[in-house]
Design a protein around this motif. Structure first.
Motif, PDB file in Angstrom:
ATOM      1  N   ASP A 144       0.845  -1.204   0.000  1.00  0.00           N
ATOM      2  CA  ASP A 144       0.000   0.000   0.000  1.00  0.00           C
ATOM      3  C   ASP A 144       0.880   1.253   0.000  1.00  0.00           C
ATOM      4  N   LEU A 147       2.554   1.913  -3.317  1.00  0.00           N
ATOM      5  CA  LEU A 147       1.578   2.422  -4.284  1.00  0.00           C
ATOM      6  C   LEU A 147       1.374   3.928  -4.081  1.00  0.00           C
ATOM      7  N   VAL A 148       1.217   4.337  -2.836  1.00  0.00           N
ATOM      8  CA  VAL A 148       1.054   5.768  -2.559  1.00  0.00           C
ATOM      9  C   VAL A 148       2.327   6.534  -2.940  1.00  0.00           C
ATOM     10  N   LEU A 151       2.358   7.068  -6.606  1.00  0.00           N
ATOM     11  CA  LEU A 151       1.447   8.145  -7.000  1.00  0.00           C
ATOM     12  C   LEU A 151       2.072   9.512  -6.724  1.00  0.00           C
ATOM     13  N   ARG A 152       2.783   9.618  -5.603  1.00  0.00           N
ATOM     14  CA  ARG A 152       3.494  10.861  -5.279  1.00  0.00           C
ATOM     15  C   ARG A 152       4.495  11.204  -6.394  1.00  0.00           C
ATOM     16  N   ARG A 155       2.792  12.445  -9.491  1.00  0.00           N
ATOM     17  CA  ARG A 155       2.396  13.838  -9.283  1.00  0.00           C
ATOM     18  C   ARG A 155       3.594  14.758  -9.496  1.00  0.00           C
ATOM     19  N   PHE A 163      -1.067  10.689 -14.827  1.00  0.00           N
ATOM     20  CA  PHE A 163      -1.639  10.215 -13.578  1.00  0.00           C
ATOM     21  C   PHE A 163      -2.875   9.359 -13.845  1.00  0.00           C
ATOM     22  N   ASP A 164      -3.765   9.888 -14.672  1.00  0.00           N
ATOM     23  CA  ASP A 164      -4.990   9.132 -14.956  1.00  0.00           C
ATOM     24  C   ASP A 164      -4.689   7.854 -15.726  1.00  0.00           C
ATOM     25  N   LEU A 167      -3.805   5.294 -13.226  1.00  0.00           N
ATOM     26  CA  LEU A 167      -4.988   4.719 -12.564  1.00  0.00           C
ATOM     27  C   LEU A 167      -5.623   3.654 -13.465  1.00  0.00           C
ATOM     28  N   GLY A 168      -5.698   3.931 -14.767  1.00  0.00           N
ATOM     29  CA  GLY A 168      -6.231   2.947 -15.710  1.00  0.00           C
ATOM     30  C   GLY A 168      -5.384   1.678 -15.731  1.00  0.00           C
ATOM     31  N   LEU A 170      -3.505   0.566 -13.251  1.00  0.00           N
ATOM     32  CA  LEU A 170      -3.740  -0.148 -11.992  1.00  0.00           C
ATOM     33  C   LEU A 170      -5.049  -0.932 -12.059  1.00  0.00           C
ATOM     34  N   GLU A 171      -6.073  -0.327 -12.663  1.00  0.00           N
ATOM     35  CA  GLU A 171      -7.350  -1.033 -12.818  1.00  0.00           C
ATOM     36  C   GLU A 171      -7.184  -2.273 -13.693  1.00  0.00           C
ATOM     37  N   ILE A 174      -5.372  -4.964 -11.577  1.00  0.00           N
ATOM     38  CA  ILE A 174      -6.206  -5.615 -10.558  1.00  0.00           C
ATOM     39  C   ILE A 174      -7.282  -6.468 -11.231  1.00  0.00           C
TER      40      ILE A 174
END
Lengths: 353, 353
Positions: A144, A147-148, A151-152, A155, A163-164, A167-168, A170-171, A174
């Motif tokens: 976890d 992962l954060v 993301l930092r 950014r 960034f988006d 997220l795609g 990562l989706e 998973i």
């Protein structure tokens, strides 16, 4: 050896290892090109070393050490390498690229930390897993955390859209894990399902690395899309060869026990091919699916898979992916980095670890 | 009952439950105010219902159902309520606020899915945990999924600064988990350590909810900071009462077995207080720390904790936090939403579930 030197060695390691492998197989020219790519890798990945060495959780406890344990073991650093080489096909590998590279390695590491809990994995990169050393809880929270942290870094890279798209990615990753759980122990899993899993689980992050590296190097939409497509195919090739190594790798080189995927009931490409060619193999596999432990059975299955020619077909399919990856690069100008990416695609197919 | 109705019921549920509790204790005026807040909660949380009901993973497999299992059980929805009421102290609870509210609930749910794997939790919200129904792997990946879904919602909210502040909140939460693992079974854990854990683990997300809700309602920096501080103190009060309920709650109301924290060796405030007051209690706890299962021991420890007056001291400390939370609201204009937040702070202290 200080942290920077350790990672510098890591950076070159995958390519040096690949160079050794292709040299042994008489692919001298490829070996020379890899030596060139190694010089890039060493300097670019050394630039990420400080970030790799600085996984620090604010509070005491086992989560920081657990994350550090995995990240500092190095591994192949293939994803940061993809970011760096992709950036170098453009204006170069600078601060934004480094953030993307570090993010990619952290995302990958986060998935390994969670996977090792899910799969009750005991060893990775030739060492006990974080789960074994620090416990399941620390391994989950360390994933976890990474992962954060990833993301930092994205950014901080400050590149529009990246960034988006992560997220795609990562989706997709998973979703693929979900489908893999769904397919566990399902011998009837078909090639389409296998490809969906491999694309989501492995290829999507490689695609993000290459497209992200491209963006960091100032690529336009078409160039970024081409490098993204390169990464997708490279990632699939990588996964296919990973599957082969589960049957035929040398644990002392891969750092992984043989037959791990088989033991975990994961559909792999060689097994699908072997089952297509030798349907009676199902009967041999039955006890495995019921969780029975029959001595020597994994080795028997592996022998059948090898004898069926499935490993060759898998390597051949991986080589096609690598060719497809390289074809994507045609819209880019000639550059040493482009040549290095081409070489990398071949090398991924010929690797033994 | 369709999904929207189910969540509408959930939204009002925590307040209705609180109202019942305070009415029983003769706090009639508080009960009337809670009835007013209930009306808000019902309409605002109904607005989030569609998002709660739409946790969908693109691929087949147990990850989506595992996430849905937890989210659809409802729970108190206290975090979305904090977002909604905070937004209503300003211009109101609109689309941006809803995204923040859904993100908050998803982050909270993600932590529960990972916690239940870490703590081998069997039951939550009066039902078997996702881990039990779908397995550890699905529960871990479902947590990862909900975290990514939360990030998507915060992106959609489009409020400046909110995304990075959520990353900071996640770091605080994971840091606290690390410290909690570090302190597990450490009877010498002091109040300062306890407060660091509770602040990171619980209060930080409440603070983010209230500051984020404020931003969604158009608050300026000072108002958002005040609501953030309110949330931080409310969260600590909530955690303190959670600790009390581990000794004195009614499992049929809390949905949680008694003595769970005690069994897991987690430092809780009542135990710290009881140990300050009765140092000889250490000897009774020794077998628990060595993982021994002595019949009746948990109940014996609980009796000592109750007799020491530690539960009253903990509730008193929680009440101080609630007072402190309410004091933060003084810079806001009078409004029904502000009154509802004040009422909520009292209610959190007086809750029995």
């Amino acid at each position: 050896m200080d942290a920077a030197t350790a990672v510098q060695a890591d950076g070159a390691q995958v390519l040096r290892m690949l160079r050794g492998a292709v040299a042994q197989r008489g692919l001298g020219q490829l070996a020379d090109k890899l030596a060139e790519a190694e010089r890039y890798a060493a300097s670019d990945l050394a630039a990420c070393a400080e970030d790799f060495a600085r996984v620090r959780v604010d509070e005491a406890g086992p989560v920081g050490p657990s994350a550090n344990h995995l990240v500092s073991l190095g591994g192949k650093r293939l994803r940061p390498l993809c970011v760096a080489l992709s950036a170098r096909t453009g204006s170069g590998f600078g601060a934004a690229g480094r953030h993307v590279a570090v993010a990619a390695e952290f995302v990958h590491s986060a998935t390994l930390l969670h996977d090792d809990v899910v799969d009750v994995g005991d060893s990775r990169r030739g060492a006990p897993t974080a789960r074994v050393v620090y416990g399941n809880a620390a391994s989950i929270f360390a994933g976890d955390w990474l992962l954060v942290a990833a993301l930092r870094h994205v950014r901080m890279a400050g590149l529009p859209g990246l960034f988006d798209s992560l997220l795609g990615t990562l989706e997709a990753m998973i979703g693929a894990e979900s489908l893999q759980l769904h397919s566990r122990g399902n011998l009837a899993a078909d090639r389409a399902t296998y490809l969906r899993i491999a694309d989501g689980k492995t290829a999507s992050l490689f695609a993000w690395c290459c497209a992200g590296g491209a963006r960091a190097g100032g690529a336009d939409d078409a160039q970024a899309a081409a490098l993204g497509a390169y990464g997708q195919k490279l990632g699939l090739a990588f996964q296919l060869v990973d599957d082969v190594l589960d049957y035929g790798g040398r644990p002392e080189e891969t750092g992984k026990a043989l037959f791990t995927d088989l033991r975990e009931g994961k559909p792999t490409f060689p097994l699908l091919v072997a089952l297509e060619r030798r349907p009676q193999l199902v009967r041999l596999l039955e006890p495995l699916l019921h969780g029975e432990d029959v001595p020597g059975l994994h080795a028997d299955v592996a022998t059948q898979v090898v004898e069926s020619g499935a490993l060759e077909e898998t390597r051949r399919f991986a080589a096609e992916q690598a060719e497809g990856a390289i074809a994507q690069l045609s819209i880019l100008n000639d550059s040493a980095a482009r040549t290095a990416l081409e070489t990398l695609a071949y090398a991924v197919v010929h690797r033994f670890a």
